[in-house]
Structures are given as C-alpha cells and as structure tokens.
Design a protein around this motif. Structure first.
Motif, PDB file in Angstrom:
ATOM      1  N   THR A 139      38.374  21.242 -40.418  1.00  0.00           N
ATOM      2  CA  THR A 139      38.875  21.366 -39.051  1.00  0.00           C
ATOM      3  C   THR A 139      38.456  22.727 -38.496  1.00  0.00           C
ATOM      4  OG1 THR A 139      40.800  19.987 -39.569  1.00  0.00           O
ATOM      5  CG2 THR A 139      40.931  21.355 -37.588  1.00  0.00           C
ATOM      6  N   GLY A 176      27.419  24.619 -38.936  1.00  0.00           N
ATOM      7  CA  GLY A 176      28.395  23.790 -38.218  1.00  0.00           C
ATOM      8  C   GLY A 176      28.370  22.339 -38.671  1.00  0.00           C
ATOM      9  N   LYS A 177      27.171  21.786 -38.858  1.00  0.00           N
ATOM     10  CA  LYS A 177      27.060  20.397 -39.287  1.00  0.00           C
ATOM     11  C   LYS A 177      27.584  20.200 -40.706  1.00  0.00           C
ATOM     12  CE  LYS A 177      23.210  19.250 -36.220  1.00  0.00           C
ATOM     13  NZ  LYS A 177      21.758  18.919 -36.134  1.00  0.00           N
ATOM     14  N   LYS A 234      34.425  17.479 -43.188  1.00  0.00           N
ATOM     15  CA  LYS A 234      35.719  17.234 -42.529  1.00  0.00           C
ATOM     16  C   LYS A 234      36.586  18.492 -42.439  1.00  0.00           C
ATOM     17  CE  LYS A 234      34.489  12.917 -42.476  1.00  0.00           C
ATOM     18  NZ  LYS A 234      33.848  12.355 -41.254  1.00  0.00           N
ATOM     19  N   GLU A 261      31.394  20.198 -40.433  1.00  0.00           N
ATOM     20  CA  GLU A 261      31.846  18.941 -39.846  1.00  0.00           C
ATOM     21  C   GLU A 261      31.684  17.791 -40.832  1.00  0.00           C
ATOM     22  OE1 GLU A 261      29.715  18.437 -36.224  1.00  0.00           O
ATOM     23  OE2 GLU A 261      30.589  20.216 -35.269  1.00  0.00           O
TER      24      GLU A 261
END
Length: 465
Positions: free
Chosen positions: A108, A99-100, A106, A103
């Motif tokens: 979405t 997940g990191k 960038k 993120e």
C-alpha cells in the motif's frame, strides 16, 4: 481515516522500499509512506545519477584518446543538456520500476509525510493521500539523509552546490573546488576534471578516503595528480564569499582560493525532521542518528530503523542488507546481523577504488601478524589492452609462521573497473577463506580479475608472475 497493517515503512529510499518488498514477499501486509519520489537519495540525487554522469565523463575521456587506438576523431565537445537528459531517462526508468515492483507485491503506497506516535502509530499529512493514521505491529523508519552544510555557505545552485544541485548542472565551471575528500567528493572531482574543469580538492583531515588502504590512497593521489587534480589535505576552509562571477574560499593560514564553483561534500546528516521520534520513544544519539541494536531495533518496542538514518555506512547496499535483517527478525527468524567491518565499498572515480575488510594498518592494530601481497595493473594484459594501467590490488592476510598467508582479512583495489572485480575478494573476506583455498581458483585470461588471483597466489610463497 485510519488503517492497520503488519508493517508500516516510513521512507521510500533503498532501505524503505527494500523492507517493503522483502516483507511483502514474506506475506506481510505492508504500507509504505513517502512524500517525495520513491527511490530516495540513491536513485534521484545520489548513486545512480552520479554514476551516469561519471560514465559520460568516461566516454568523453575515451573519445578524447581514441587516436591511441588508431581511431581518428576530432576534439570531442560536452553537451551537458544531452547528458542530463540521458541521466534523467535512466532515473525515470528505475523510478517507475520501483513503483511497479511495490504495486506488484501489493504494498500500500501512501503519499505524505509520516510522523511517529506512541504504540506504533504513524500519522500521515501533507500529501495526495490526505490525512490519516496508520497502526501496525511493526514500524520501520527509513527516512534517509540530507547533505551536511558548512557555516557561512549558502547553496544557490549557481556557484555554491551540494551533491543534490551539482547532479543537475548544465554548465561546467572552468574552476571548481570540492570541499571534502571522501567518496562523494572524489567522484565529483574526477567527473569535473574529465569534462574539462580545473579541480582542487580541499580536505580538512590529513588524508583523503578514510577506510582505504594507504597504498591505494597513494596510488589514487598520484593518478589524480597526473590528471592535474590538486589535492590539498589538512586544509581548514573558514569562509565563502562571492567574488565577481565566482567564489572566494577563505583558507586558514593561506591565501583565498578563487573558483567559479564550490561543491560542499562534507557528509550527510540523518533526516529526522518532523518525524516525531520523541513522541514514539525512539532515542537518538548526539549526531541525530537513531539508536539501534544489532537487529536495527530502536528503543521503542516494535520500531526499527535502517539506512542513513542510523549510524552505519551510508551505502544503499547496506540499507538493503539491514532491511532484510529487520524483516527476518520481526518474523521471528534468526538473521545474522550485518558485519559492518566487512562491508564492500566502491568509489567510481577514475581510477576506481574498491575495498573490503581490514587495511594493513587496521589489521596490525587489531593484533594480527600480517602478510600482504601487492600486484599492479601495469603488468596486466587486459589493462594494457584497454589503456588503463594505473592501479593495484592488495591482499591483506593473517601471516603464518613460515611467512605465507593464512585467512584473508582484506582486499583493496584501485584501478580500471575494480568496482566490478571486488566480488571474489568480498566473498573471500566474509567467508573467512584462506590463501591456499582461494589460490586454487582459476582466473580467466586475459582479464583484470587475474590480478586478484596473482596477489593471492603470491601469498602461498610461490608467485607465478
């Protein structure tokens, strides 16, 4: 609500998140749609939890035989609740890491079920992100797979399991039947046997572990027999009945098999439920797999598919490779398609199995004059030191007129830590290296990887040991 992106990825498993990460690294605006946890089958009910529990089994096995190394211990006991907690901690750490990463690139992230429509649209519903429509220049389908089931088997997570449920057990069965002698079935058989279960493997085909060389299969079968794992091939399981506190398996032409638990490991099917492939003009084959070309393009322009949803080896590293090919292709680059005949395979049972390329039989069937070399771990110093000498390394090469080896066609291993040793064999096969070239390399001593070097050196006509 609607939004537009360069790429929309449907599915957050290895193929999906790899495509999103690689595409974002190339500067693309990427959206990833996933209703369940990022990481997919591999991270949550596949590769990672299975290998963690296999490591628990390995630790138990080591402690149980510690007296052979001069270490006095009592009889070890298995605390499956503690093992499951450790497994979950590792899974959670990796899940958060994925997940990191997304993120940080960038990407979405959209929580919901994705359904394809015409003209590269994806409708999202049923999740925290709400209902929306996404449009994109390119769509990548990466929805993975789910376990196949047998007629008459109702999974309850108590007596009848698939791989999904077995990876969360807290009570070990005294007697277990594994239906399926492929990679998943053999890993579970090995794990349960190490932890104290009486295990029977039932395989409908004449042999276990298709794709591995015959010598590897014979060695593995002998090693399993020494550990009291029964392997029955050519067996047709026709039914499953609850019997007292256990399960009775009906076997064609034989007496029923009574066990406490049965694990169905007969493969996985592509997960395309509710995906709207017909609406998007995406063709599937008679097995439900998405039809793609060598660049993973579907029959719908601008739509790709990767991972278990296509008819390629159901391996996370294959999904990674396909994801990279897709992103390069949609960027207009010229990627080399994945060579599925030279994919590395790793099975983490005890002893481990790893292989790449042709077996001796498949090389002969392909028209090669074959030279082979086999060396066994029983003579390897490092294997003796760690107390794991069951196994062998077999190198398959194109035979020269003088009987020596030419191009290396396949490398097949069974034994201690071979999943970590296949790398140089994989490079040799995929770079189409020759025996004389690879034989020049120095193998560190004492290591188990020496066995590969010895096997190659023997094909030059001048063996060392």
């Amino acid at each position: 609500m609607s939004s537009s992106h360069d790429v929309v990825v449907v599915g957050g498993g290895p193929g999906g998140y790899a495509a999103a990460l690689y595409g974002a690294a190339a500067g693309l605006d990427v959206a990833l749609v996933e209703k369940q946890k990022l990481g997919g089958t591999c991270l949550h009910v596949g590769c990672i939890p299975a290998k963690e529990l296999l490591e628990t089994a390995a630790v138990y096995r080591t402690v149980a035989h510690a007296d052979q190394f001069g270490i006095a211990t009592g009889s070890p006991e298995v605390d499956m609740a503690a093992a499951q907690a450790r497994k979950q901690k590792i899974v959670d750490q990796l899940h958060n890491g994925v997940g990191k990463l997304l993120e940080g690139r960038k990407v979405t992230l959209i929580d919901g079920w994705g359904s394809l429509g015409p003209d590269r649209t994806v409708s999202v519903s049923g999740g925290e992100s709400g209902e929306m429509t996404l449009t994109a220049d390119h769509v990548i389908v990466a929805t993975g797979s789910v376990p196949r089931m047998l007629p008459g088997f109702e999974v309850d997570g108590q007596r009848v399991f698939t791989s999904d449920e077995l990876l969360s057990i807290t009570d070990l069965p005294e007697r277990a039947a594994i239906i399926g002698g492929g990679a998943i079935g053999l890993e579970f058989a090995s794990m349960l046997a190490d932890l104290g279960s009486e295990v029977t493997v039932l395989e409908a085909l004449p042999r276990i572990l298709l794709g591995a060389d015959d010598d590897v299969v014979k060695m593995l079968t002998r090693a399993f027999k020494k550990r009291k794992i029964e392997i029955r091939t050519g067996v047709a399981v026709t039914g499953c009945r609850h019997s007292g506190d256990g399960v009775a398996l009906d076997i064609d032409g034989d007496d029923p098999l009574n066990v406490d638990a049965v694990v169905v490991c007969v493969g996985r099917r592509p997960f395309t439920d509710g995906l709207g492939l017909d609406d998007a003009g995406v063709e599937t084959d008679d097995g439900g797999y998405v039809v793609v070309d060598e660049y993973c393009q579907t029959t719908s322009p601008g739509v790709y598919a990767v991972g278990d949803v296509v008819r390629t080896p159901q391996l996370a590293h294959v999904a990674f490779a396909e994801a990279i090919v897709v992103v390069k292709h949609l960027l207009g680059e010229s990627p080399a398609p994945v060579d599925y005949d030279r994919v590395p395979w790793a099975i983490y049972c005890h002893p481990e199995v790893a292989f790449v390329g042709h077996t001796e039989t498949s090389a002969q069937e392909a028209g090669f004059e074959v030279a082979t070399s086999v060396h066994r771990f029983i003579g390897n110093g490092r294997a003796m030191i760690v107390g794991e000498t069951d196994g062998l390394v077999k190198v398959v090469a194109d035979r020269n007129d003088d009987g020596t080896g030419g191009r290396i066609l396949g490398v097949h291993m069974v034994g201690p830590w071979v999943t970590e040793q296949l790398g140089q064999g994989y490079l040799a096969v995929n770079w189409e290296a020759t025996v004389p070239e690879v034989a020049e390399f120095i193998q560190p001593h004492p290591t188990m990887s020496e066995l590969f070097g010895e096997s190659v050196l023997a094909l030059t006509g001048r063996a060392l040991h």
